[in-house]
Design a protein around this motif. Structure first.
Motif, short mmCIF file in Angstrom:
data_model
loop_
_atom_site.label_atom_id
_atom_site.label_comp_id
_atom_site.label_asym_id
_atom_site.label_seq_id
_atom_site.Cartn_x
_atom_site.Cartn_y
_atom_site.Cartn_z
N ARG A 38 -26.68 -9.67 -18.17
CA ARG A 38 -25.93 -10.77 -17.59
C ARG A 38 -26.73 -11.49 -16.50
O ARG A 38 -26.33 -12.54 -16.04
N ALA A 39 -27.84 -10.89 -16.05
CA ALA A 39 -28.69 -11.48 -15.02
C ALA A 39 -30.03 -11.88 -15.63
O ALA A 39 -30.63 -11.13 -16.40
N SER A 40 -30.50 -13.06 -15.27
CA SER A 40 -31.71 -13.60 -15.89
C SER A 40 -32.98 -12.87 -15.47
O SER A 40 -33.99 -12.91 -16.19
N TRP A 41 -32.96 -12.18 -14.31
CA TRP A 41 -34.19 -11.52 -13.85
C TRP A 41 -34.48 -10.22 -14.59
O TRP A 41 -35.57 -9.65 -14.47
N ILE A 42 -33.53 -9.70 -15.35
CA ILE A 42 -33.74 -8.43 -16.04
C ILE A 42 -34.74 -8.64 -17.19
O ILE A 42 -34.53 -9.50 -18.03
N PRO A 43 -35.82 -7.86 -17.23
CA PRO A 43 -36.84 -8.05 -18.28
C PRO A 43 -36.34 -7.58 -19.64
O PRO A 43 -35.39 -6.79 -19.74
N GLN A 44 -37.00 -8.05 -20.68
CA GLN A 44 -36.64 -7.67 -22.04
C GLN A 44 -37.08 -6.24 -22.38
O GLN A 44 -36.48 -5.59 -23.22
N LYS A 45 -38.11 -5.76 -21.66
CA LYS A 45 -38.65 -4.45 -22.00
C LYS A 45 -39.29 -3.81 -20.78
O LYS A 45 -39.89 -4.48 -19.95
N LEU A 46 -39.10 -2.50 -20.66
CA LEU A 46 -39.79 -1.69 -19.65
C LEU A 46 -40.57 -0.61 -20.37
O LEU A 46 -40.11 -0.05 -21.36
N VAL A 47 -41.75 -0.31 -19.86
CA VAL A 47 -42.58 0.75 -20.41
C VAL A 47 -42.81 1.81 -19.34
O VAL A 47 -43.19 1.49 -18.21
#
Length: 210
Positions: free
Chosen positions: A171-180
């Motif tokens: 719901r927030a735009s700053w959240i990335p699509q992927k974390l490694v």
């Protein structure tokens, strides 16, 4: 992984993109793990008798009512209000349901009796769950479960200790699509999760603070 993150922020250790800093108060609800298992996991993560874990308030081996009931929601909300945490972890979501895990009604009751009161109190919650046999269909449970969440991560393990966290809802735009993340086990048995050197997860500084 959720316990690793919870213990780190409760002790002020660095975790994910969060540098060492002020410990935060964490409330952790786990109705499946025993006290012995909890101690063993914390020892594997580098916590011992001299570690100050006062900010990690762990509800373990507690016969609490199911959280999709009025009684369960009220009891947990009262406990959380008494602890006054910065964040609540619930591990796992299906273990605290009285209703059938594929029932949308059960998740709606969970939201009404537990999630919504905590949100109104301004307390963020982290819920863990398990995927079904077909990972492409998402996690187990009714569709209403994912509707209720603000952010959803799907964890996939690869060879060599690599863990990919794919964001499937935000719901927030700053959240990335992927974390490694890289999971390492030292000769001493110490387990760590860290962002691999050179990997860019594109997380704004402070974005993961809770």
């Amino acid at each position: 992984l959720s316990l690793y993150v919870a213990a780190a922020i409760a002790t002020g250790r660095p975790v994910l993109d969060r540098p060492p800093g002020q410990p935060l108060k964490v409330a952790y609800i786990d109705v499946e793990m025993s006290r012995t298992e909890l101690r063993d996991y914390l020892e594997e993560y580098g916590y011992g008798p001299d570690t100050d874990l006062a900010n990690l308030r762990y509800l373990v081996d507690a016969p609490i009512p199911y959280l999709d009931t009025v009684e369960g929601g009220m009891e947990v909300v009262r406990w959380v209000e008494a602890v006054a945490p910065d964040v609540v972890f619930v591990d796992s979501i299906t273990s605290v349901l009285q209703g059938e895990e594929n029932s949308n009604d059960a998740y709606q009751r969970l939201f009404n009796f537990t999630i919504a009161p905590l949100k109104r109190a301004g307390i963020p919650t982290v819920w863990t769950g398990n995927s079904g046999k077909d990972r492409e269909k998402g996690s187990r449970g009714g569709s209403r479960k994912e509707d209720l969440m603000d952010c959803i991560w799907r964890m996939e393990r690869q060879d060599g200790g690599v863990i990919n966290l794919h964001n499937t809802k935000r719901r927030a735009s700053w959240i990335p699509q992927k974390l490694v993340l890289q999971r390492d086990v030292a000769d001493s048995g110490l387990i760590t999760y860290a962002v691999p050197d050179g990997d860019v997860n594109e997380i704004p500084v402070g974005a993961m603070d809770v």
